[in-house]
Design a protein around this motif. Structure first.
Motif, short mmCIF file in Angstrom:
data_model
loop_
_atom_site.label_atom_id
_atom_site.label_comp_id
_atom_site.label_asym_id
_atom_site.label_seq_id
_atom_site.Cartn_x
_atom_site.Cartn_y
_atom_site.Cartn_z
N GLU A 13 -9.26 4.72 20.27
CA GLU A 13 -10.67 4.58 20.60
C GLU A 13 -11.57 4.87 19.41
O GLU A 13 -11.19 5.51 18.45
CB GLU A 13 -11.04 5.47 21.79
CG GLU A 13 -10.89 6.94 21.57
CD GLU A 13 -11.15 7.74 22.85
OE1 GLU A 13 -11.95 7.29 23.68
OE2 GLU A 13 -10.55 8.82 22.99
N ASN A 14 -12.80 4.35 19.55
CA ASN A 14 -13.89 4.72 18.67
C ASN A 14 -15.08 5.03 19.59
O ASN A 14 -14.89 5.24 20.79
CB ASN A 14 -14.19 3.62 17.62
CG ASN A 14 -14.69 2.33 18.22
OD1 ASN A 14 -14.96 2.23 19.42
ND2 ASN A 14 -14.81 1.32 17.39
N SER A 15 -16.30 5.04 19.08
CA SER A 15 -17.44 5.42 19.92
C SER A 15 -17.76 4.37 20.99
O SER A 15 -18.42 4.67 21.97
CB SER A 15 -18.67 5.66 19.05
OG SER A 15 -19.08 4.47 18.42
N ARG A 16 -17.31 3.13 20.84
CA ARG A 16 -17.65 2.06 21.78
C ARG A 16 -16.50 1.59 22.65
O ARG A 16 -16.70 1.15 23.78
CB ARG A 16 -18.16 0.83 21.01
CG ARG A 16 -19.51 0.99 20.37
CD ARG A 16 -20.65 1.04 21.37
NE ARG A 16 -20.70 -0.05 22.32
CZ ARG A 16 -21.30 -1.21 22.12
NH1 ARG A 16 -21.89 -1.47 20.98
NH2 ARG A 16 -21.31 -2.13 23.06
N ASP A 81 -16.27 5.04 12.03
CA ASP A 81 -16.24 4.67 13.45
C ASP A 81 -15.36 3.44 13.68
O ASP A 81 -15.51 2.74 14.66
CB ASP A 81 -17.65 4.42 13.97
CG ASP A 81 -17.71 4.48 15.49
OD1 ASP A 81 -16.83 5.13 16.10
OD2 ASP A 81 -18.61 3.84 16.07
N THR A 82 -14.44 3.18 12.77
CA THR A 82 -13.49 2.07 12.93
C THR A 82 -12.09 2.67 13.06
O THR A 82 -11.66 3.46 12.22
CB THR A 82 -13.54 1.13 11.71
OG1 THR A 82 -14.85 0.58 11.61
CG2 THR A 82 -12.53 0.01 11.84
N SER A 105 -19.09 -2.36 16.54
CA SER A 105 -19.86 -3.38 17.27
C SER A 105 -19.25 -3.70 18.63
O SER A 105 -19.73 -4.59 19.33
CB SER A 105 -19.92 -4.67 16.44
OG SER A 105 -18.60 -5.18 16.25
N ALA A 106 -18.19 -3.00 19.03
CA ALA A 106 -17.46 -3.22 20.29
C ALA A 106 -16.60 -4.47 20.23
O ALA A 106 -16.17 -4.98 21.25
CB ALA A 106 -18.38 -3.24 21.51
N GLN A 107 -16.32 -4.97 19.04
CA GLN A 107 -15.40 -6.08 18.87
C GLN A 107 -14.04 -5.53 18.44
O GLN A 107 -13.96 -4.45 17.87
CB GLN A 107 -15.89 -7.06 17.82
CG GLN A 107 -17.17 -7.77 18.22
CD GLN A 107 -17.65 -8.69 17.10
OE1 GLN A 107 -17.58 -8.34 15.93
NE2 GLN A 107 -18.12 -9.85 17.48
N ILE A 108 -13.00 -6.32 18.71
CA ILE A 108 -11.66 -5.97 18.26
C ILE A 108 -11.14 -7.11 17.40
O ILE A 108 -11.13 -8.26 17.84
CB ILE A 108 -10.70 -5.72 19.44
CG1 ILE A 108 -11.23 -4.62 20.35
CG2 ILE A 108 -9.30 -5.35 18.92
CD1 ILE A 108 -10.42 -4.42 21.61
N GLU A 109 -10.75 -6.80 16.18
CA GLU A 109 -10.13 -7.79 15.30
C GLU A 109 -8.62 -7.66 15.45
O GLU A 109 -8.06 -6.57 15.31
CB GLU A 109 -10.49 -7.54 13.83
CG GLU A 109 -11.89 -7.88 13.46
CD GLU A 109 -12.17 -7.65 11.98
OE1 GLU A 109 -13.31 -7.90 11.58
OE2 GLU A 109 -11.28 -7.19 11.25
N TRP A 110 -7.95 -8.78 15.74
CA TRP A 110 -6.50 -8.80 15.93
C TRP A 110 -5.86 -9.49 14.74
O TRP A 110 -6.33 -10.52 14.28
CB TRP A 110 -6.14 -9.56 17.20
CG TRP A 110 -6.65 -8.92 18.44
CD1 TRP A 110 -7.83 -9.21 19.08
CD2 TRP A 110 -6.04 -7.89 19.19
NE1 TRP A 110 -7.96 -8.41 20.18
CE2 TRP A 110 -6.88 -7.60 20.28
CE3 TRP A 110 -4.84 -7.18 19.05
CZ2 TRP A 110 -6.57 -6.64 21.22
CZ3 TRP A 110 -4.53 -6.23 19.99
CH2 TRP A 110 -5.38 -5.95 21.07
N ARG A 111 -4.76 -8.92 14.25
CA ARG A 111 -4.00 -9.53 13.14
C ARG A 111 -2.51 -9.43 13.44
O ARG A 111 -2.06 -8.46 14.07
CB ARG A 111 -4.29 -8.81 11.83
CG ARG A 111 -5.69 -9.01 11.35
CD ARG A 111 -5.84 -8.49 9.92
NE ARG A 111 -7.17 -8.79 9.45
CZ ARG A 111 -8.05 -7.88 9.10
NH1 ARG A 111 -7.74 -6.61 9.16
NH2 ARG A 111 -9.24 -8.22 8.68
#
Length: 167
Positions: A13-16, A81-82, A105-111
């Protein structure tokens, strides 16, 4: 140290964003700011990825997921916060490293990183597979988000309860 298994999970988790994962994939994703759950999978859920491989030439392709893999490495790293989750699995001589970066930003980057030192060819990859993805406020809209091609994902309305998919 993380021990893999369907009953063992970790919170990333992070803040969002709050995301629960086990060694096979995503169990839940929640927006902490407004309390909305975007993804809530059953205990026995679809794997985070599916890879279709085949021997060179006209051989028939074979599909594999993380339920047949060995978890080699599991890391959670936070910078500001990442927060980044990184898992490496060994599957049929290949090493598959998945990464989820939770952004402020409440986005999740997938790799996905694949090391395929064998002669087998990768024919198709489905990643990330997010079972129990909810659209709207009710369970009537529950779907499974399955990418069908690079850069494109489709919502699949399940014929049976979410998380019981056969490949």
């Amino acid at each position: 140290e993380y021990q893999s298994g369907p009953k063992n999970f970790r919170v990333v988790e992070n803040s969002r964003i709050r995301m629960e994962v086990d060694s096979y994939g995503v169990r839940s994703i929640m927006d902490k700011q407004n309390g909305i759950s975007f993804c809530k999978a059953p205990a026995l859920h679809a794997s985070l990825l599916k890879v279709v491989i085949k021997d060179p030439g006209p051989a028939a392709p074979e599909a594999y997921d993380l339920y047949g893999a060995v978890l080699e490495d599991f890391q959670i790293k936070t910078e500001g916060d990442t927060t980044t989750l990184r898992m490496t699995h060994r599957l049929n001589g290949m090493f598959l490293t998945t990464e989820a970066k939770l952004l402020p930003s409440a986005q999740i980057e997938w790799r996905l990183f694949m090391d395929t030192p064998t002669a087998r060819e990768v024919a198709q990859v489905f990643f990330p597979i997010l079972p129990g993805f909810q659209v709207g406020e009710t369970n009537e809209n529950n779907t499974c988000l399955v990418p069908v091609d690079w850069g494109r994902g489709d919502f699949v309305k399940p014929a049976r309860p979410v998380g019981t998919y056969d490949y």
